[in-house]
Design an enzyme around this catalytic site. Structure first.
Site, mmCIF file in Angstrom:
data_model
loop_
_atom_site.group_PDB
_atom_site.id
_atom_site.type_symbol
_atom_site.label_atom_id
_atom_site.label_comp_id
_atom_site.label_asym_id
_atom_site.label_seq_id
_atom_site.Cartn_x
_atom_site.Cartn_y
_atom_site.Cartn_z
ATOM 1 N N ARG A 1 14.118 44.634 -31.668
ATOM 2 C CA ARG A 1 14.593 44.275 -33.101
ATOM 3 C C ARG A 1 13.837 43.058 -33.575
ATOM 4 N NH1 ARG A 1 18.368 42.809 -29.156
ATOM 5 N NH2 ARG A 1 18.854 40.831 -28.686
ATOM 6 N N TYR A 2 12.908 42.493 -32.730
ATOM 7 C CA TYR A 2 12.420 41.256 -33.063
ATOM 8 C C TYR A 2 10.902 41.642 -33.310
ATOM 9 C CZ TYR A 2 16.343 38.646 -31.101
ATOM 10 O OH TYR A 2 17.646 38.259 -30.927
ATOM 11 N N ILE A 3 10.421 42.774 -33.021
ATOM 12 C CA ILE A 3 8.954 42.970 -33.066
ATOM 13 C C ILE A 3 8.698 44.039 -34.227
ATOM 14 C CG2 ILE A 3 8.268 42.120 -30.801
ATOM 15 C CD1 ILE A 3 8.285 44.899 -29.836
#
Length: 884
Positions: free
Chosen positions: A142-144
């Site tokens: 979800r962060y990259i």
């Protein structure tokens, strides 16, 4: 399951046999009743494993030959193409979208996506994607973010040439294989483990793959070797074209910062800095190597600093790191791919050829598709031009009863022009014409239509030319790919031939050896007994008893050899330089024998005898000489009647060195009272012949490479480096080099060298003459930094220097300088003399002069060197005298 159930199942299995008897079937009915009417489980066992194995091989672990991708990778790329709008997408979103096609959940998709992103070829990444150098993992999906790279968009996708199939649930379509026009499998490499089958293909260099593809298309041979993203060194002598049984030895790149510090700047493929450091610390704990501490400064690039103790040899430590840690690894290869729905073992060259052939076929397919599109464009554009130019459209304005009659009238209007077209005019063509808006009639430009038709015709001819010269077209395609994406993808792994490192020669002496001579015990745990020497826990030792028996065994904590031990030492296998000088009595009352021998060709744990083996024999004198030294002994005989000379000398230098099984020569038949050493004499054996192997950049004593010289004890080797530094080395260990030395020869303190260098601070070329000082430290003999560089070094007695001018002085004739007359021999720290103030294009030594040594030259050699900096005024005056 009850016991009778087991029996029934066994009978059911037997009942599958066509030869089963009616009694067996009856018994089955009796035991199981209705169970016998159900499916036989044993029949399922026959198919299930094969189905499962086939599924894992074909659908999970092994890449396809056509596009070089595993199914999960192919589905990820297809999903990313469907999502592609030029912007980054969250990896979590990509994973979710891919699950429409991939039946194995988000974990496998996420792992495969991160691995693809770390290869830096098909996917453009944003965020923390981990680090292949340190082993750090990527951030949560979800962060990259990710998107397809420009390279992937160019070479991987084309829906017109893609073969499609239904996804696992039948709701979507996915590609059978992607139309990849590049040897992607070899560029990325792959590793997969299936059921009873594995595939391991190593990554190769991007540009080298393109060059090899072009060579294949030109009918030339080519070679391909792995190139790893972690860099390092690789020995591919046993690569075997990537097939089963092949292997590649990979090493970390280790450099000597100074004598107390080593730096690892590149690591072996498949290892991380963390795992590499762990292996080094483990080897240090076991005593295989000896280090002080390790600092890991890795960030964008690898930097592991290994600090050594002052008494540790850095070259030996580098060898030990390769021998006992993960700084050297062996990677096995097993090139297996899916071809025609079956696993197949293929060499790297065959895989590349198949990829190039497929690329050529895909380009041919694309050209044919484009040709059909252009022909359709030309057909309709010509149809449209005639439709408006010849006013056939007026049939639409007539009062015709039916639409069918209108279409027929239009078709008849084209009758005079049908021979101009390349195919038949169909009803569909006419209908398409009538669908044009009426306003287009007034705006139709005949000139523009002609230009468009001519442009289409020109492109048709170009496409036909490409099809007729498809090989040249494919070569041009590869060249464009290299030009567009090849920059920055140079080879990272240096190809080298590795030397074989013997562990016993480089292991640190981590133990102490002790002996109890009276009781006959030798070992590392006898700390209260006599200390012998330092050793390692993998060394062999030799023990010689007073009765002449000797043994070679591996060192132990405590080992019994026999009472009356005369000699204990570390044994070096096949050592011909260590000479044993022996005086022994043959039997209880036999002759006194003397011999010199080397002990080689032995077997561990076997008993040998240095005497004849006669019972009662005894060694009277024994010396072990590492360099073949000899001695003169004074031997006192026991008095006896009519024996006048009771003292005689024994000179071992008069004896020839023979094999360990030789009996020796008779020294005397009389009994000996005592033996005293009179004189120790230096080595009588030949000097050590040292070779330099440029392939592995190592010194060796095994005759590999170029012979440097023969060295006696105490003589040194001079090594001159290209950076303008030098040092002296011994021959007692294998020296390693980071670059090819300029000079490697026996050191002569009186030999004079002439050196030309460029002074970066002064911006001039300088000349100096000197003899190298004796030192084991690495010392510079030209100024350091500021762009200074060594130009040339020469050892001629009367060297001659040629100067070629450049720049604004390019028209000036080249000039020759008598170096001996130009500058005197001074110290190596002297700056030297400026050659010229003019612009220099080239400075080089040419054929030396032939002349007698003059008195003036003798006087110049004896001049003192009080000031290391030459006087500039003196330089000018001498230059003027030379016409400068």
């Amino acid at each position: 399951m009850r016991l009778d159930d087991f029996e029934a199942d066994e009978l059911l299995s037997e009942g599958d046999d066509k030869n089963s008897t009616p009694d067996q079937h009856a018994k089955i009915e009796k035991l199981t009743g209705e169970a016998a009417k159900k499916n036989h489980i044993s029949g399922m066992y026959k198919d299930w494993f094969l189905d499962y194995a086939s599924y894992v091989i074909l659908e999970r672990a092994v890449p396809h030959l056509d596009d070089g991708l595993k199914p999960v990778q192919r589905r990820i790329l297809h999903a990313m193409k469907r999502l592609d709008d030029g912007r980054y997408n969250k990896v979590a979103n990509i994973i979710g979208y891919t699950m429409q096609y991939h039946p194995h959940g988000d974990a496998s998709i996420g792992d495969a996506l991160v691995q693809l992103g770390q290869k830096d070829l098909l996917i453009d990444t944003q965020g923390n994607w981990g680090n292949i150098l340190t082993g750090d993992g990527a951030a949560a999906p979800r962060y990259i973010e990710a998107r397809l790279s420009k390279f992937a968009l160019d070479v991987v996708f084309n829906p017109k040439t893609t073969e499609w199939m239904l996804s696992y649930d039948g709701r979507n379509q996915e590609p059978v294989t992607l139309p990849v026009k590049f040897p992607l499998l070899l560029a990325q490499g792959v590793e997969g483990i299936a059921v009873g089958l594995a595939s391991k293909i190593l990554p190769h260099n991007f540009n080298e793959l393109i060059d090899a593809s072009i060579s294949y298309l030109k009918g030339k041979d080519f070679e391909l070797y792995p190139d790893f993203p972690t860099g390092g060194l690789a020995d591919c002598s046993k690569y075997n074209d990537g097939l089963r049984g092949g292997s590649v030895r990979v090493r970390a790149k280790i450099q000597k910062v100074d004598r107390k510090t080593l730096a690892i700047t590149e690591i072996p493929y498949g290892k991380t800095t963390t795992s590499l450091i762990d292996s080094i610390l483990k080897a240090n704990d076991k005593g295989k190597i000896k280090i002080k501490k390790i600092d890991d400064n890795t960030a964008e690039n690898v930097e592991i600093l290994i600090h050594l103790h002052p008494d540790v040899n850095p070259d030996m430590t580098i060898d030990a790191l390769y021998a006992f840690t993960d700084c050297e690894m062996s990677i096995s290869t097993n090139a297996c791919v899916i071809y025609e729905d079956k696993p197949r073992f293929m060499g790297i060259k065959d895989i590349l050829r198949a990829s190039v052939n497929r690329t050529k076929d895909l380009l041919t397919m694309e050209l044919n598709i484009r040709l059909r599109e252009l022909e359709e464009d030309w057909h309709f554009s010509s149809l449209e031009k005639i439709f408006f130019e010849e006013r056939i459209y007026r049939e639409l304005e007539k009062d015709t009863e039916t639409w069918e009659m209108v279409l027929e009238a239009i078709e008849r209007g084209f009758d005079p022009y049908r021979k101009l077209f390349r195919r038949e005019i169909t009803r569909e063509d006419v209908v398409k014409l009538t669908e044009k808006p009426v306003r287009k009639i007034s705006k139709f430009d005949i000139k523009k239509a002609d230009e468009h038709i001519k442009a289409v015709e020109a492109e048709i001819e170009q496409v036909k030319h490409h099809l007729a010269h498809i090989v040249d077209y494919t070569i041009n395609y590869y060249q464009n790919i290299k030009k567009k994406y090849g920059k920055g993808r140079e080879r990272k792994t240096e190809l080298r031939s590795f030397d074989t490192i013997e562990a016993t020669k480089v292991v640190v002496a981590n133990e102490k050896l002790y002996v109890n001579r009276a009781e006959g015990f030798v070992g590392t745990s006898l700390k209260k007994d006599e200390y012998v020497c330092e050793c390692s826990d993998i060394d062999d030792i030799i023990v010689i008893l007073k009765n002449g028996k000797y043994y070679i065994r591996k060192v132990q904590d405590k080992d019994f050899f026999g009472k009356d031990i005369m000699y204990v030492g570390v044994y070096t296998r096949n050592d011909k330089r260590t000479i044993y000088n022996v005086v022994y009595r043959d039997g209880l009352n036999g002759n006194i024998m003397m011999k010199r021998c080397a002990i080689t060709g032995t077997t561990r744990d076997k008993e040998y005898d240095i005497t004849k083996g006669t019972p009662g024999s005894q060694i009277l004198w024994l010396s072990v000489n590492p360099n073949g030294e000899t001695e003169v002994l004074k031997v006192y005989l026991k008095p006896r009647p009519r024996l006048r000379n009771l003292i005689i000398e024994l000179d071992f230098g008069q004896l020839a060195v023979k094999g360990r099984n030789s009996q020796g020569n008779i020294f005397t038949r009389y009994a000996i009272h005592k033996i005293v050493l009179k004189e120790k004499i230096t080595s009588t054996v030949e000097g050590v012949k040292v070779w330099y192997d440029p392939e592995v950049m190592r010194l060796n004593l095994e005759g590999q490479g170029e012979l440097i010289d023969e060295f006696m004890p105490g003589e040194k080797i001079l090594i001159v480096n290209p950076d303008g530094s030098y040092f002296l080395a011994n021959t007692d260990y294998s020296l390693r080099f980071d670059e090819q030395p300029l000079i490697i020869e026996k050191y002569d303190q009186n030999k004079v060298y002439s050196v030309v260098y460029y002074d970066g601070s002064q911006k001039y070329y300088y000349l100096k003459r000197f003899s190298f000082e004796s030192t084991e430290k690495i010392l510079p003999f030209i100024p350091e930094g500021d762009g200074s560089k060594l130009v040339s070094i020469n050892a001629d007695i009367y060297p001659c220097l040629k100067i070629t001018f450049g720049g604004k002085h390019a028209n000036r004739e080249p000039e020759e300088i008598d170096v001996d007359a130009f500058i005197a021999v001074k110290g190596q720290r002297a700056k030297g003399k400026r050659i010229t103030t003019l612009t220099v294009k080239k400075v080089e030594f040419i054929e030396p002069l032939e002349k007698e040594k003059s008195a003036f030259a003798n006087n110049k050699e004896n001049e003192s060197d009080n000031d290391p900096e030459e006087n500039e005024n003196d330089n000018t005056s001498e230059q003027m005298s030379l016409g400068l």
